[in-house]
Design a protein around this motif. Structure first.
Motif, short mmCIF file in Angstrom:
data_model
loop_
_atom_site.label_atom_id
_atom_site.label_comp_id
_atom_site.label_asym_id
_atom_site.label_seq_id
_atom_site.Cartn_x
_atom_site.Cartn_y
_atom_site.Cartn_z
N LEU A 114 -38.81 -49.06 -43.08
CA LEU A 114 -38.34 -48.52 -41.68
C LEU A 114 -37.85 -49.91 -41.07
O LEU A 114 -36.55 -49.72 -40.50
N GLU A 115 -38.39 -51.07 -41.16
CA GLU A 115 -37.82 -52.39 -40.64
C GLU A 115 -36.38 -52.69 -41.33
O GLU A 115 -35.61 -53.24 -40.77
N GLY A 116 -36.50 -52.10 -42.63
CA GLY A 116 -35.14 -52.55 -43.47
C GLY A 116 -34.07 -51.79 -42.89
O GLY A 116 -32.89 -52.16 -42.81
N LEU A 117 -34.44 -50.45 -42.50
CA LEU A 117 -33.43 -49.51 -41.98
C LEU A 117 -32.78 -50.18 -40.29
O LEU A 117 -31.72 -50.32 -40.21
N ALA A 118 -33.76 -50.84 -39.93
CA ALA A 118 -33.67 -51.36 -38.47
C ALA A 118 -32.73 -52.54 -38.66
O ALA A 118 -31.85 -52.67 -37.88
N ALA A 119 -32.93 -53.17 -39.73
CA ALA A 119 -32.29 -54.60 -39.85
C ALA A 119 -30.65 -54.02 -40.35
O ALA A 119 -29.75 -54.76 -40.00
N ARG A 120 -30.61 -53.02 -41.13
CA ARG A 120 -29.18 -52.61 -41.53
C ARG A 120 -28.40 -52.04 -40.32
O ARG A 120 -27.26 -52.32 -39.97
N PHE A 121 -29.23 -51.40 -39.43
CA PHE A 121 -28.54 -50.93 -38.26
C PHE A 121 -28.13 -51.92 -37.40
O PHE A 121 -27.03 -52.10 -36.79
N ALA A 122 -28.91 -52.91 -37.27
CA ALA A 122 -28.59 -54.22 -36.46
C ALA A 122 -27.30 -54.81 -37.04
O ALA A 122 -26.16 -55.38 -36.34
N ALA A 162 -49.28 -64.08 -33.53
CA ALA A 162 -48.76 -63.48 -32.31
C ALA A 162 -47.22 -63.72 -32.53
O ALA A 162 -46.21 -62.95 -32.39
N LEU A 163 -46.65 -64.95 -32.99
CA LEU A 163 -45.19 -65.20 -32.95
C LEU A 163 -44.49 -64.12 -33.94
O LEU A 163 -43.36 -63.83 -33.85
N ASN A 164 -45.26 -63.86 -35.09
CA ASN A 164 -44.49 -63.15 -35.97
C ASN A 164 -44.53 -61.62 -35.51
O ASN A 164 -43.49 -60.98 -35.88
N ALA A 165 -45.61 -61.15 -34.88
CA ALA A 165 -45.51 -59.75 -34.25
C ALA A 165 -44.21 -59.69 -33.49
O ALA A 165 -43.35 -58.82 -33.28
N ARG A 166 -43.95 -60.97 -32.61
CA ARG A 166 -42.83 -60.90 -31.62
C ARG A 166 -41.58 -60.69 -32.35
O ARG A 166 -40.55 -60.22 -32.13
N PHE A 167 -41.60 -61.61 -33.68
CA PHE A 167 -40.36 -61.72 -34.44
C PHE A 167 -40.08 -60.16 -34.77
O PHE A 167 -39.02 -59.63 -34.57
N HIS A 168 -41.00 -59.33 -35.39
CA HIS A 168 -40.48 -58.19 -36.07
C HIS A 168 -40.54 -57.27 -34.70
O HIS A 168 -39.34 -56.37 -34.88
N ALA A 169 -40.85 -57.23 -33.46
CA ALA A 169 -40.65 -56.42 -32.54
C ALA A 169 -39.14 -56.72 -31.90
O ALA A 169 -38.31 -55.77 -31.86
N LEU A 170 -38.74 -58.09 -32.02
CA LEU A 170 -37.48 -58.33 -31.58
C LEU A 170 -36.49 -57.87 -32.71
O LEU A 170 -35.31 -57.44 -32.20
N LEU A 171 -36.66 -58.17 -33.98
CA LEU A 171 -35.83 -57.55 -34.88
C LEU A 171 -35.62 -56.08 -34.73
O LEU A 171 -34.55 -55.48 -35.02
N THR A 172 -36.81 -55.33 -34.71
CA THR A 172 -36.73 -53.89 -34.57
C THR A 172 -35.86 -53.47 -33.17
O THR A 172 -34.98 -52.44 -33.36
N GLU A 173 -35.82 -54.24 -32.21
CA GLU A 173 -34.88 -53.93 -30.99
C GLU A 173 -33.79 -53.96 -31.31
O GLU A 173 -32.80 -53.30 -30.55
N LEU A 174 -33.32 -54.83 -32.18
CA LEU A 174 -31.88 -54.99 -32.78
C LEU A 174 -31.20 -53.88 -33.01
O LEU A 174 -30.07 -53.86 -33.11
N SER A 175 -32.05 -52.98 -33.74
CA SER A 175 -31.33 -51.88 -33.98
C SER A 175 -30.74 -50.88 -33.16
O SER A 175 -29.93 -49.91 -33.37
N ARG A 176 -31.24 -51.37 -31.79
CA ARG A 176 -30.83 -50.27 -30.69
C ARG A 176 -30.78 -48.74 -31.00
O ARG A 176 -29.86 -47.89 -30.42
N SER A 177 -31.82 -48.34 -31.69
CA SER A 177 -32.16 -47.28 -32.09
C SER A 177 -33.78 -46.67 -31.57
O SER A 177 -34.54 -46.90 -32.18
N PRO A 178 -33.42 -45.90 -30.30
CA PRO A 178 -34.96 -45.70 -29.90
C PRO A 178 -35.80 -44.59 -30.65
O PRO A 178 -36.90 -45.16 -30.75
#
Lengths: 250, 250
Positions: free
Chosen positions: B92-100, B139-155
């Motif tokens: 799923l995160e891979g898909l998010a990265a691609r979307f981003a 904590a930082l890592n969780a933040r990184f993943h959350a930010l990356l996910t957000e970049l997909s702009r796909s609710p």
DNA sequence: TGAATACGTTATGTATACAGTAACTGGCGA
DNA sequence: TCGCCAGTTACTGTATACATAACGTATTCA
């Protein structure tokens, strides 16, 4: 004295959930509209507690959205939300296909899948395809996807795919929509059959990467078709769009 | 007369949900164990209605399982369930990265991601890594993943990733476990940093396929590490395993 | 005439009472 | 002594009552 008719064969919660989902998918409730608990109580016949449980479940399912000040509203989806959902589901199904291929599947387990495809072939042979036949196709296709998902032998993945399919499937108004919006539907369905055949072949030969790739390609094609279909309509309405997912995804 | 202390700042439902999730992830409740509503009422301080809503939400979240005869039990996970969950989340995160990457991301949006990586670099520079530092890392890592996910702009995708992360994240006992089970943890984390850097670079250069590939590879590495870590333990217990996901996924 | 405030109505969040069912225990019979 | 049946207990599912907060409307003042 409550003269409420109580059906004890199924739980009130489940009854309310099914009734509300029907209302949502059939278009009785419009996107953005607030759902009144009391109104839901009247239309479903259950009391407030089971209705609330059903609302919570539908929110978790993604059909409803919580309003900060209280209550729930019907969730609205953009065109991109919908195409993203298709791609999302395709990605998950790709993973399921890869798991199936890597973990090995017996010929006996693939039998029902092949039967599905054969039955669909027969339906697609008809010219033109009747509404009844199309409805049968949708059911068969859903069965094929469910069976394929099961082959992954991965409960977490199966669960996730079910969630991702909550919107796509189960929309009764989809058939009509598909007829009007996708006159070239038959050709698309035939290509879909080809994809599915390749997927089965790949799983049979334990080629995980190929199985995954074809399922994802399948989804991307579906997205292109959705875009094409939507271009013919001026206004994107929630329910027709939801219905479209079902046909475009398959 | 209710002498129950009512905290009106947060809803009772949310309070109960958080309290119960804590109990689940901290190990106070064991897998397979039935959850008593009355007991939950006493431990959470809310009454039965909000507790039931919380239970339904936790079931949808995947932490609980409905018992056919009524009530809920703590869900049990196999080793494969867990590794599948990691791979699922990675996909799923891979898909998010691609979307981003495909949809384009401004340099300004990537800034916080880079800051995260830099902060983690600093932590990993310490020899040896303290428990506190490790906790900060998580904590930082969780933040990184959350930010990356957000970049997909796909609710829809973001929502699905959140669901898939319900188990992995938020387990407080994970730190200790990680320390004992993964003495070579630091090396693994360093490799993870490399992966994340490649992902950002790919997104910056709009190389969707590369961004997706590296995130998936990242997850596969995590699965291998999990297997390695589990091999050192004779018995697989739910909570330690849950905790491990968090560290192994990141 | 328009805007703001106060009051009333309505709906949600919460608590609790009630009913039905499933599980457990104890006793009786084989 | 073991198994089965019955009674009891406790828990879940459901319904409803109550309190609180939000929204709408009407009235008043600027």
């Amino acid at each position: 004295m409550a003269e409420r008719e109580v059906d004890r064969s199924v739980s009130q919660t489940v009854k309310a959930q099914l009734a509300l989902r029907d209302q949502l998918l059939s278009g009785a409730l419009r996107p953005g509209e607030r759902i009144s608990e009391l109104q839901a109580v009247e239309t479903t016949g259950a009391s407030r507690t089971p209705v609330r449980m059903a609302l919570v479940r539908l929110e978790e399912e993604g059909l409803l959205e919580a309003i900060p000040s209280g209550g729930f509203m019907v969730k609205a989806f953009s065109e991109r939300d919908i195409s993203d959902s298709i791609e999302l589901r395709g990605t998950l199904e790709g993973l399921a296909a890869r798991f199936a291929a890597e973990r090995g599947v017996s010929a006996r387990e693939l039998e029902p899948l092949k039967e599905c495809l054969a039955a669909i072939d027969e339906l697609l042979g008809q010219v033109p395809i009747s509404v009844d036949a199309f409805s049968s196709y949708v059911a068969l296709n859903a069965r094929f996807h469910a069976l394929l998902t099961e082959l992954s032998r991965s409960p977490p993945l199966i669960r996730q795919i079910d969630r991702a399919s909550a919107l796509p499937f189960a929309s009764p108004s989809g058939f009509v929509m598909a007829q009007s919006a996708l006159p070239e539907a038959k050709q698309i369905l035939i290509i879909g059959q080809e994809h599915h055949r390749v997927a089965i072949d790949a799983i049979e030969n334990r080629e995980g990467a190929r199985a995954e790739a074809v399922m994802r390609e399948h989804a991307r094609l579906a997205v292109r078709n959705l875009r094409l279909a939507l271009r013919n309509r001026t206004h994107l309405d929630l329910l027709p769009a939801l219905a479209l997912i079902k046909t475009a995804t398959d």
